[in-house]
Design a protein around this motif. Structure first.
Motif, mmCIF file in Angstrom:
data_model
loop_
_atom_site.group_PDB
_atom_site.id
_atom_site.type_symbol
_atom_site.label_atom_id
_atom_site.label_comp_id
_atom_site.label_asym_id
_atom_site.label_seq_id
_atom_site.Cartn_x
_atom_site.Cartn_y
_atom_site.Cartn_z
ATOM 1 N N ASN A 105 18.519 14.504 14.679
ATOM 2 C CA ASN A 105 19.152 13.528 15.575
ATOM 3 C C ASN A 105 18.116 12.734 16.366
ATOM 4 O O ASN A 105 18.227 11.506 16.509
ATOM 5 C CB ASN A 105 20.091 14.246 16.551
ATOM 6 N N LEU A 106 17.105 13.429 16.881
ATOM 7 C CA LEU A 106 16.068 12.743 17.655
ATOM 8 C C LEU A 106 15.244 11.836 16.755
ATOM 9 O O LEU A 106 14.876 10.715 17.161
ATOM 10 C CB LEU A 106 15.179 13.769 18.357
ATOM 11 N N TYR A 159 14.620 7.768 17.154
ATOM 12 C CA TYR A 159 13.306 7.124 17.137
ATOM 13 C C TYR A 159 13.249 6.059 16.038
ATOM 14 O O TYR A 159 12.669 4.983 16.244
ATOM 15 C CB TYR A 159 12.202 8.160 16.927
ATOM 16 N N GLN A 160 13.841 6.353 14.901
ATOM 17 C CA GLN A 160 13.851 5.374 13.814
ATOM 18 C C GLN A 160 14.598 4.103 14.236
ATOM 19 O O GLN A 160 14.156 2.984 13.974
ATOM 20 C CB GLN A 160 14.500 5.977 12.570
ATOM 21 N N SER A 161 15.742 4.293 14.914
ATOM 22 C CA SER A 161 16.526 3.145 15.393
ATOM 23 C C SER A 161 15.759 2.330 16.431
ATOM 24 O O SER A 161 15.986 1.127 16.580
ATOM 25 C CB SER A 161 17.848 3.621 16.006
ATOM 26 N N GLN A 162 14.855 2.989 17.160
ATOM 27 C CA GLN A 162 14.039 2.306 18.166
ATOM 28 C C GLN A 162 12.772 1.695 17.559
ATOM 29 O O GLN A 162 11.991 1.068 18.267
ATOM 30 C CB GLN A 162 13.633 3.298 19.268
ATOM 31 N N SER A 187 6.447 6.344 13.753
ATOM 32 C CA SER A 187 5.420 7.397 13.760
ATOM 33 C C SER A 187 5.884 8.634 14.527
ATOM 34 O O SER A 187 5.392 9.741 14.297
ATOM 35 C CB SER A 187 4.118 6.863 14.365
ATOM 36 N N GLN A 188 6.839 8.458 15.462
ATOM 37 C CA GLN A 188 7.397 9.601 16.184
ATOM 38 C C GLN A 188 8.529 10.250 15.393
ATOM 39 O O GLN A 188 8.751 11.460 15.492
ATOM 40 C CB GLN A 188 7.914 9.156 17.564
ATOM 41 N N ALA A 189 9.223 9.433 14.604
ATOM 42 C CA ALA A 189 10.342 9.950 13.811
ATOM 43 C C ALA A 189 9.862 10.815 12.646
ATOM 44 O O ALA A 189 10.453 11.855 12.338
ATOM 45 C CB ALA A 189 11.190 8.802 13.288
ATOM 46 N N GLU A 190 8.766 10.387 12.000
ATOM 47 C CA GLU A 190 8.329 11.031 10.748
ATOM 48 C C GLU A 190 8.087 12.542 10.876
ATOM 49 O O GLU A 190 8.634 13.319 10.081
ATOM 50 C CB GLU A 190 7.075 10.339 10.205
ATOM 51 N N PRO A 191 7.297 13.006 11.855
ATOM 52 C CA PRO A 191 7.060 14.461 11.922
ATOM 53 C C PRO A 191 8.329 15.265 12.208
ATOM 54 O O PRO A 191 8.450 16.401 11.770
ATOM 55 C CB PRO A 191 6.031 14.604 13.048
ATOM 56 N N LEU A 192 9.269 14.660 12.953
ATOM 57 C CA LEU A 192 10.514 15.369 13.236
ATOM 58 C C LEU A 192 11.362 15.522 11.972
ATOM 59 O O LEU A 192 11.941 16.592 11.722
ATOM 60 C CB LEU A 192 11.310 14.642 14.322
ATOM 61 N N TYR A 193 11.438 14.439 11.179
ATOM 62 C CA TYR A 193 12.144 14.527 9.893
ATOM 63 C C TYR A 193 11.506 15.597 9.000
ATOM 64 O O TYR A 193 12.192 16.361 8.323
ATOM 65 C CB TYR A 193 12.112 13.191 9.161
ATOM 66 N N GLN A 194 10.173 15.635 8.982
ATOM 67 C CA GLN A 194 9.466 16.611 8.145
ATOM 68 C C GLN A 194 9.743 18.044 8.608
ATOM 69 O O GLN A 194 9.972 18.943 7.792
ATOM 70 C CB GLN A 194 7.962 16.313 8.159
#
Length: 234
Positions: free
Chosen positions: A193-194, A198-201, A205-212
């Motif tokens: 969700n987070l 971040y992707q929508s914003q 670079s902040q979204a990628e590690p969370l997805y991983q």
């Protein structure tokens, strides 16, 4: 469940709390199996029986109103679910003065329905009331508070209020990481969700590690094929 129900019905002709409970249990089984058309008449029978058994307000009646409303929501019969959720909330509020977990849950359920209907302005104050009540009822980290924060964050996200959604998603993730050591589905969902926020914003670079992290956690939690792994890969 069927044998128990048949036995209760032979033992107690007419309305009886044990018959209502047995009907409800069988209805829940069908509900969890996705047999909604078989669950519906049972939930309806339970509600009608409890309304005959208990005059006025009663916790069993309020719970049955909520159960039948949940079934209607699963069937996308939102206009049929809405008055039941409203009745359930009003009944809980009459039964329990002040703060109570059943009231908070009922506020949340009605807010979820309004969100499904696109009635965001009606959903928002109910989510806020539910969250405030849960924070008064439960100190520190609690699953109900985390869920309530997450629901409000999802509402803000749907409304495009990303700056309001962000700190809530962050709180939920931190709360779940403190509560559950190691891998847990709720943590994986919060990471996802987070990351979506971040992707929508445009903070890729902040979204990628969370997805991983979310993907790796889902893969550890569910070996082989699983819908949540497929969603995370996507």
């Amino acid at each position: 469940y069927q044998q128990a129900l048949a036995m209760w019905q032979r033992l107690f002709p007419g309305d009886h709390p044990d018959i209502a409970l047995s009907l409800n249990n069988l209805g829940y089984l069908y509900y969890f199996q996705g047999k909604l058309s078989q669950a519906e008449p049972l939930f309806q029978q339970v509600l009608a029986m409890q309304q005959r058994l208990f005059e006025g307000d009663h916790p069993d009646v309020a719970q049955s109103l909520n159960n039948l409303a949940g079934l209607y929501q699963s069937q996308c019969k939102l206009s049929q679910a809405e008055p039941l959720l409203q009745q359930a909330l009003a009944m809980w509020q009459r039964l329990f003065e002040g703060d109570h977990p059943h009231i908070a849950t009922s506020l949340n359920n009605l807010a979820e329905l309004y969100r499904s209907q696109g009635k965001m302005s009606q959903a928002e104050p109910l989510y806020q009331q539910a969250l405030a009540m849960l924070q008064r009822l439960f100190e520190g980290d609690h699953p109900h508070i985390a869920t309530s924060l997450n629901n409000l964050a999802l509402l803000y996200y749907s409304q495009g209020k990303l700056s309001q959604a962000e700190p809530l998603f962050q709180q939920v993730l931190a709360m779940r990481q403190r509560r559950f050591e190691g891998d847990h589905p709720d943590i994986a969902l919060s990471l996802n969700n987070l990351a979506e926020l971040y992707q929508s914003q445009g903070k890729l670079s902040q979204a990628e590690p969370l997805y991983q992290q979310a993907l790796a956690m889902w893969q550890r939690l569910f070996p082989g094929d699983h819908p949540d792994i497929a969603l995370s890969l996507n």
